[in-house]
Write a protein that holds these residues in place. Structure first.
Motif, PDB file in Angstrom:
ATOM      1  N   ILE A 214       0.593  -1.255  -0.417  1.00 47.93           N
ATOM      2  CA  ILE A 214      -0.275  -0.361  -0.045  1.00 47.93           C
ATOM      3  C   ILE A 214       0.892   1.764   0.147  1.00 47.93           C
ATOM      4  CG2 ILE A 214      -1.745   1.153   1.210  1.00 47.93           C
ATOM      5  CD1 ILE A 214      -3.003  -0.774   1.981  1.00 47.93           C
ATOM      6  N   CYS A 215       1.914   1.601   1.066  1.00 45.64           N
ATOM      7  CA  CYS A 215       2.303   2.626   0.993  1.00 45.64           C
ATOM      8  C   CYS A 215       3.703   2.169  -0.791  1.00 45.64           C
ATOM      9  CB  CYS A 215       3.951   2.324   1.385  1.00 45.64           C
ATOM     10  SG  CYS A 215       3.759   1.822   3.264  1.00 45.64           S
ATOM     11  N   SER A 216       3.779   1.501  -1.901  1.00 44.15           N
ATOM     12  CA  SER A 216       4.758   1.504  -3.111  1.00 44.15           C
ATOM     13  C   SER A 216       3.492   2.284  -3.472  1.00 44.15           C
ATOM     14  CB  SER A 216       4.909   0.151  -3.289  1.00 44.15           C
ATOM     15  OG  SER A 216       5.952  -0.645  -2.522  1.00 44.15           O
ATOM     16  N   ALA A 217       1.988   1.897  -3.675  1.00 49.60           N
ATOM     17  CA  ALA A 217       1.381   2.470  -4.365  1.00 49.60           C
ATOM     18  C   ALA A 217       0.932   3.878  -4.208  1.00 49.60           C
ATOM     19  CB  ALA A 217      -0.137   1.374  -3.502  1.00 49.60           C
ATOM     20  N   TYR A 218       1.384   4.278  -2.920  1.00 49.43           N
ATOM     21  CA  TYR A 218       1.036   5.873  -2.620  1.00 49.43           C
ATOM     22  C   TYR A 218       1.824   6.467  -2.584  1.00 49.43           C
ATOM     23  CZ  TYR A 218       0.178  10.077  -0.102  1.00 49.43           C
ATOM     24  OH  TYR A 218      -0.032  11.008   0.567  1.00 49.43           O
ATOM     25  N   ALA A 219       3.954   6.420  -2.840  1.00 47.03           N
ATOM     26  CA  ALA A 219       4.587   6.781  -2.993  1.00 47.03           C
ATOM     27  C   ALA A 219       5.636   6.138  -3.990  1.00 47.03           C
ATOM     28  CB  ALA A 219       5.863   6.950  -1.204  1.00 47.03           C
ATOM     29  N   ARG A 220       6.455   6.621  -4.354  1.00 47.44           N
ATOM     30  CA  ARG A 220       7.740   6.221  -5.341  1.00 47.44           C
ATOM     31  C   ARG A 220       9.010   6.012  -4.891  1.00 47.44           C
ATOM     32  NH1 ARG A 220       6.338   8.547 -11.368  1.00 47.44           N
ATOM     33  NH2 ARG A 220       8.193  10.360  -9.620  1.00 47.44           N
ATOM     34  N   HIS A 221       9.224   4.958  -4.934  1.00 46.22           N
ATOM     35  CA  HIS A 221      10.483   4.865  -4.252  1.00 46.22           C
ATOM     36  C   HIS A 221      11.569   3.421  -4.222  1.00 46.22           C
ATOM     37  CE1 HIS A 221      13.657   5.148  -1.355  1.00 46.22           C
ATOM     38  NE2 HIS A 221      14.227   6.213  -1.271  1.00 46.22           N
ATOM     39  N   TRP A 222      12.457   3.654  -4.819  1.00 42.35           N
ATOM     40  CA  TRP A 222      13.320   2.161  -5.050  1.00 42.35           C
ATOM     41  C   TRP A 222      13.191   1.087  -3.688  1.00 42.35           C
ATOM     42  CZ3 TRP A 222      17.592   0.899  -2.206  1.00 42.35           C
ATOM     43  CH2 TRP A 222      17.669   2.131  -1.248  1.00 42.35           C
ATOM     44  N   ALA A 223      13.264   1.581  -2.087  1.00 39.79           N
ATOM     45  CA  ALA A 223      13.044   1.255  -1.730  1.00 39.79           C
ATOM     46  C   ALA A 223      11.449   0.359  -0.820  1.00 39.79           C
ATOM     47  CB  ALA A 223      13.639   1.924  -0.505  1.00 39.79           C
ATOM     48  N   LEU A 224      10.465   0.947  -1.648  1.00 37.52           N
ATOM     49  CA  LEU A 224       9.256   0.215  -1.824  1.00 37.52           C
ATOM     50  C   LEU A 224       9.576  -1.158  -2.561  1.00 37.52           C
ATOM     51  CD1 LEU A 224       7.731   3.204  -0.924  1.00 37.52           C
ATOM     52  CD2 LEU A 224       8.128   1.313   0.898  1.00 37.52           C
ATOM     53  N   LEU A 225       9.457  -1.883  -2.390  1.00 36.47           N
ATOM     54  CA  LEU A 225       9.673  -3.087  -4.009  1.00 36.47           C
ATOM     55  C   LEU A 225       8.459  -3.083  -4.468  1.00 36.47           C
ATOM     56  CD1 LEU A 225      11.825  -5.765  -2.384  1.00 36.47           C
ATOM     57  CD2 LEU A 225      12.279  -3.901  -4.259  1.00 36.47           C
ATOM     58  N   GLY A 226       7.451  -2.762  -4.356  1.00 34.12           N
ATOM     59  CA  GLY A 226       5.983  -3.333  -4.574  1.00 34.12           C
ATOM     60  C   GLY A 226       6.084  -2.235  -5.836  1.00 34.12           C
ATOM     61  N   ASN A 227       6.923  -0.381  -5.970  1.00 31.06           N
ATOM     62  CA  ASN A 227       7.316  -0.214  -7.207  1.00 31.06           C
ATOM     63  C   ASN A 227       8.009  -0.803  -8.358  1.00 31.06           C
ATOM     64  OD1 ASN A 227       6.902   2.855  -6.172  1.00 31.06           O
ATOM     65  ND2 ASN A 227       7.705   2.477  -4.548  1.00 31.06           N
ATOM     66  N   ALA A 228       8.170  -2.039  -7.958  1.00 29.48           N
ATOM     67  CA  ALA A 228       9.339  -2.366  -9.446  1.00 29.48           C
ATOM     68  C   ALA A 228       8.413  -3.738  -9.513  1.00 29.48           C
ATOM     69  CB  ALA A 228      10.555  -3.341  -8.386  1.00 29.48           C
ATOM     70  N   LEU A 229       6.845  -3.760  -9.137  1.00 30.86           N
ATOM     71  CA  LEU A 229       6.012  -4.556  -9.077  1.00 30.86           C
ATOM     72  C   LEU A 229       4.654  -3.626 -10.458  1.00 30.86           C
ATOM     73  CD1 LEU A 229       5.221  -6.696  -6.324  1.00 30.86           C
ATOM     74  CD2 LEU A 229       6.908  -7.452  -8.232  1.00 30.86           C
ATOM     75  N   MET A 230       5.488  -2.235 -10.605  1.00 35.09           N
ATOM     76  CA  MET A 230       4.725  -1.756 -11.716  1.00 35.09           C
ATOM     77  C   MET A 230       4.437  -1.136 -12.713  1.00 35.09           C
ATOM     78  SD  MET A 230       2.411   0.817  -8.458  1.00 35.09           S
ATOM     79  CE  MET A 230       2.156   0.620  -7.490  1.00 35.09           C
ATOM     80  N   LEU A 231       4.121  -1.453 -13.636  1.00 30.23           N
ATOM     81  CA  LEU A 231       4.472  -0.895 -14.887  1.00 30.23           C
ATOM     82  C   LEU A 231       4.159   0.921 -14.834  1.00 30.23           C
ATOM     83  CD1 LEU A 231       5.187  -1.708 -18.073  1.00 30.23           C
ATOM     84  CD2 LEU A 231       2.829  -1.658 -18.409  1.00 30.23           C
ATOM     85  N   LEU A 232       3.412   1.240 -14.714  1.00 30.52           N
ATOM     86  CA  LEU A 232       3.743   2.895 -14.197  1.00 30.52           C
ATOM     87  C   LEU A 232       4.412   3.401 -13.690  1.00 30.52           C
ATOM     88  CD1 LEU A 232      -0.648   3.137 -14.029  1.00 30.52           C
ATOM     89  CD2 LEU A 232       1.304   3.514 -15.634  1.00 30.52           C
ATOM     90  N   ARG A 233       5.888   1.949 -12.607  1.00 26.38           N
ATOM     91  CA  ARG A 233       6.227   3.100 -11.999  1.00 26.38           C
ATOM     92  C   ARG A 233       7.691   3.086 -12.627  1.00 26.38           C
ATOM     93  NH1 ARG A 233       4.647   4.047  -6.635  1.00 26.38           N
ATOM     94  NH2 ARG A 233       2.353   4.330  -7.556  1.00 26.38           N
ATOM     95  N   TRP A 234       7.823   2.240 -13.529  1.00 27.97           N
ATOM     96  CA  TRP A 234       9.168   1.517 -14.589  1.00 27.97           C
ATOM     97  C   TRP A 234      10.007   2.500 -14.639  1.00 27.97           C
ATOM     98  CZ3 TRP A 234       9.956  -0.937 -19.540  1.00 27.97           C
ATOM     99  CH2 TRP A 234      10.871  -1.708 -20.483  1.00 27.97           C
ATOM    100  N   GLY A 235      10.824   2.622 -14.884  1.00 32.35           N
ATOM    101  CA  GLY A 235      12.222   4.034 -15.471  1.00 32.35           C
ATOM    102  C   GLY A 235      12.245   4.034 -16.867  1.00 32.35           C
ATOM    103  N   GLY A 236      12.236   2.268 -17.314  1.00 36.66           N
ATOM    104  CA  GLY A 236      11.971   2.282 -19.096  1.00 36.66           C
ATOM    105  C   GLY A 236      12.081   3.128 -19.873  1.00 36.66           C
ATOM    106  N   ILE A 237      10.555   3.205 -19.536  1.00 37.89           N
ATOM    107  CA  ILE A 237       9.489   3.550 -20.449  1.00 37.89           C
ATOM    108  C   ILE A 237       9.010   5.158 -19.404  1.00 37.89           C
ATOM    109  CG2 ILE A 237       7.509   2.608 -20.260  1.00 37.89           C
ATOM    110  CD1 ILE A 237       6.786   2.083 -23.121  1.00 37.89           C
TER     111      ILE A 237
END
Length: 278
Positions: A214-237
């Motif tokens: 839930i914290c990952s969904a709220y904030a974008r940070h590399w230490a919140l691993l949920g961000n790595a599970l989101m296409l909309l947070r992927w720095g590649g695109i």
């Protein structure tokens, strides 16, 4: 002995989670149906989408929350539910390992470190199987909608996930780095869940992991691993997204800590007393 234990437990866990695997497949398809259903709303063509787009859309997630008056934070429920289902397949496994054949194997082998590592081998295998269920579901969906089996993520898939075109870094990108980061992030979360489950119990580990997502969904940070599970947070695109290297490195660190520090705790733990309390 430990090999037999892992093999036996793998069969048991897979059989026990048949309904969960079916639910994972159902939620995967539901996420795709929802995403494709928005094509007419956003005016996005879906005929250019390929297999990689479909798989990435399953884990589309959401853009970082921006607090504004009258706007309430709501995590992406389809994304959250799917991840929790995948992690649920190994939720009770740590505590169950301290009973029956698992405890007998621990007493006989007298090698706590090896036994500890064997538990995480099974956790990794079950998590990988859950992701395989997702992949197979996406393959079937791609065949049904006549999508090409391309390994490229197109900007149209992110627009389907309600990302404005001006946030795109490129019109398309190789999806392999995203999927590698996603796989390792899943394994790291499963390892963390198992380690916390051994120490504090499965209920606490579930709450900790859900709070992290839930914290990952709220904030974008590399230490919140949920961000790595989101296409909309992927720095590649996506502009200002999370770099794959950061999430991969952090995932490896988490898995290493679970094996090393968790192993040190496990070597000193009173497992007989702990097993009686579970």
């Amino acid at each position: 002995m430990l090999f037999r234990l892992v093999a036996a437990d793998l069969r048991t866990v897979l059989k026990k989670n048949i309904i969960t695997f079916i639910a994972i497949a159902a939620v995967t398809v539901a996420n795709l149906v929802y995403a494709y259903g928005l094509s007419s709303v956003y005016g996005v063509r879906t005929d250019t989408l390929g297999f990689a787009d479909n798989l990435a859309l399953v884990f589309a997630g959401s853009a970082p929350f921006e607090p504004r008056p009258g706007v309430m934070f709501v995590p992406p429920l389809g994304w959250l539910f799917l991840i929790l289902l995948i992690l649920y397949t190994t939720l009770d496994y740590p505590t169950e390992s301290l009973h029956g054949f698992g405890l007998q194997a621990l007493v006989r082998c007298r090698a706590r470190t090896l036994w500890w590592v064997s538990r995480f081998i099974l956790v990794a295998a079950v998590t990988a199987f859950s992701l395989l269920v997702v992949v197979c579901s996406v393959v079937i969906w791609s065949l049904v909608v006549s999508s090409s089996f391309s390994a490229v993520v197109h900007g149209e898939s992110l627009q389907l996930a309600n990302l404005a075109p001006w946030f795109l870094k490129a019109a398309e990108a190789d999806a392999l780095p995203f999927f590698v980061g996603l796989f390792l992030a899943f394994e790291a979360l499963a390892f963390a869940q198992a380690a916390v489950g051994f120490v504090l119990g499965s209920s606490v580990s579930f709450v900790v992991l859900m709070s992290s997502l839930i914290c990952s969904a709220y904030a974008r940070h590399w230490a919140l691993l949920g961000n790595a599970l989101m296409l909309l947070r992927w720095g590649g695109i996506v502009k200002e997204g999370i770099a794959t290297g950061s999430s991969v490195l952090f995932s490896i660190v988490i898995m290493s800590l679970c094996l090393s520090l968790g192993g040190l705790w496990f070597r000193r733990a009173d497992l007989i007393e702990k097993g009686d309390k579970i």
